[in-house]
Write an enzyme that holds these catalytic residues in place. Structure first.
Site, short mmCIF file in Angstrom:
data_model
loop_
_atom_site.label_atom_id
_atom_site.label_comp_id
_atom_site.label_asym_id
_atom_site.label_seq_id
_atom_site.Cartn_x
_atom_site.Cartn_y
_atom_site.Cartn_z
N HIS A 307 -104.86 39.19 130.50
CA HIS A 307 -105.51 40.01 129.48
C HIS A 307 -105.50 39.25 128.17
O HIS A 307 -104.57 38.53 127.86
CB HIS A 307 -104.75 41.34 129.30
CG HIS A 307 -105.57 42.38 128.61
ND1 HIS A 307 -105.69 42.45 127.25
CD2 HIS A 307 -106.35 43.37 129.11
CE1 HIS A 307 -106.49 43.45 126.93
NE2 HIS A 307 -106.90 44.02 128.03
N ASP A 364 -107.54 47.03 135.49
CA ASP A 364 -108.47 46.98 136.63
C ASP A 364 -107.79 46.69 137.96
O ASP A 364 -108.43 46.76 139.01
CB ASP A 364 -109.53 45.90 136.36
CG ASP A 364 -110.44 46.30 135.21
OD1 ASP A 364 -110.61 45.49 134.28
OD2 ASP A 364 -110.91 47.44 135.22
#
Ligand code: SDX
Length: 428
Positions: A307, A364
């Site tokens: 991320h 996700d």
């Protein structure tokens, strides 16, 4: 602490003001840098660049903290429902009972989608990806609502907000029905926001045989809350920059849908399931895929991992991982790829490559497993992400316009040819 930073460029020193936020984040205000030094900053991907000041969402990537308008994501996911969180993000406060009822009623009043929109949808092949269809349909809404939002009118802005919140889930459901070659229905206005979304997606053509499952409704409501906003991510920054030219709200949201579609962003939830399916088909050996992810000559990445901001666990991933076990248990679904996902996570978190780069599962990584258990097709996962992110996009667009932010127009460092004379073709 002095509220300035001194920068020296080729012998010239200038003081640049420091901006300090309510969570003590520090930014260098460079608005006068070019004027006083001729220099600009360069930051591909804006990894170190703040585009705005915002009061909507705070996240601390090092500590794994995420808050909407000061409320922790853990509390909101557990105690609030999606429309409450949408109201909070957009208007800044949790709604009273009366405000929430009016919000819900106003949304229901706007939930009929113009019949001609079905003609737009009919033009797409069944093979079209739902995200491409959703982006086009959202932009097409402008054709049926041509008056652009007068942001100086609270009432006008409110009307546009409830309109897009009302119609977007209908369009999202229609993208699935289009793929299944089914009739297109409008919302059942006697049930809740999430319930009507599920019903529009899954009811059969004679509007029978779809039973709402409380576990599915609660799980989807929680997932939508977890996806509702995430400060200046790629798609939200897209919504802001498109809106900064004073393009309309629907056109700006349409651009955000397109940005979210990318597999490095919201499209990752679909890519994660495809990756897990590939690992399963290959015999389930996660170490082979970990090695591929580490191999610089191999374009393969561990989808759902890493991320830009979180260098610790994505707090949303923790909540979703727990919910995945609960939902699959309550639905009695045995999905072997959940075990593969857990094995992959464990192996990666013990691997020096991932440890050194602070790569953890993101929002996700597990969400697709829940969507699958709910019977949502893989190609619809990012559409569900978009339905969740809609209030965040609206809130950020509204804040940008109300703060009268200037049109977004970054600079560049030119690295092309310097001036040269034209030669006619005979002399080249
Ligand atoms: C979302 O921004 C947001 O807030 C987004 C989001 C939201 O709510 O809006 O949180 C939603 O988009 C989540 C992210 C979903 N995307 C994926 O899961 C795709 C896989 N992840 C990566 O592609 C990557 O981690 C990104 C795109 C998420 C972040 O990329 P960055 O910040 O540009 O980091 P990078 O590509 O510079 O990576 C740094 C290093 C590199 O290695 P080195 O060059 O230092 O040796 O980490 C490596 C990368 O190769 N790396 C990975 C990896 N992610 C980063 N290596 C293998 N697998 C990965 N997934």
């Amino acid at each position: 602490m002095s509220k300035v930073a001194t920068v020296e460029i080729e012998g010239k020193k200038i003081d640049l003001p420091l901006v300090v936020g309510t969570e003590n984040e520090i930014a260098l205000d460079i608005t006068k840098l070019r004027g006083e030094t001729g220099a600009i900053t360069l930051d591909p991907g804006y990894k170190n660049t703040g585009s705005c000041e915002s009061a909507i969402t705070f996240l601390d990537g090092e500590k794994g903290i995420l808050r909407y308008r000061g409320y922790s994501i853990e509390e909101l996911a557990e105690k609030a429902d999606f429309l409450e969180v949408a109201y909070l993000l957009i208007f800044g406060e949790l709604p009273t009972e009366t405000q929430l009822q009016k919000f819900n009623t106003d949304i229901l009043d706007q939930s009929i989608v113009n019949e001609d929109m079905k003609t737009v949808l009919k033009g797409f092949p069944e093979s079209a990806h739902p995200m491409g269809v959703l982006s086009s349909l959202t932009s097409a809404l402008t054709a049926f609502n041509p008056k652009s939002v007068n942001v100086d009118s609270e009432e006008d802005m409110y009307k546009a907000i409830v309109k897009i919140l009302a119609k977007f889930p209908v369009l999202a459901a229609w993208t699935l029905r289009k793929k299944n070659n089914q009739n297109l229905f409008n919302k059942d206005t006697n049930i809740g926001y999430v319930e009507s979304l599920l019903k529009m997606m899954f009811q059969d053509d004679n509007k029978k045989n779809y039973k709402l499952n409380k576990t599915v409704v609660n799980a989807l409501d929680k997932l939508l809350i977890l996806h509702a906003d995430h400060e200046q991510n790629c798609s939200t920054s897209t919504v802001r920059i498109v809106g900064s030219s004073h393009a309309g709200l629907f056109a700006s949201i349409s651009a955000g849908v397109s940005a979210l579609w990318g597999p490095l962003h919201g499209g990752a939830n679909q890519a994660v399931i495809e990756m897990l399916e590939e690992i399963k088909a290959d015999g389930g050996d996660t170490s082979k895929f970990i090695a591929k992810a580490k191999d610089k000559d191999d374009p393969f990445r561990l989808m759902g991992f890493g991320h830009r901001v979180y260098k610790n666990f994505d707090p949303r991933a923790k909540i979703i991982k727990k919910a995945a076990d609960e939902v699959l248990g309550q639905l009695g679904v045995e999905d072997p790829i959940l075990e593969i996902a857990k094995g992959l996570e464990k192996a990666a978190l013990e691997d020096q490559y991932f440890i050194d780069r602070k790569l953890y599962p993101n929002v996700d990584f597990y969400s697709g497993i829940i969507y699958r258990a709910m019977g949502i097709p893989t190609e619809m996962f990012t559409v569900m992400f978009a339905v969740g992110r809609l209030p965040g996009w609206i809130a950020q667009w509204r804040e940008m316009r109300l703060r009268k932010e200037p049109i977004g127009r970054p600079r560049q460092v030119y690295i092309g040819e310097t001036h040269r004379k034209f030669k006619d073709i005979a002399n080249r």
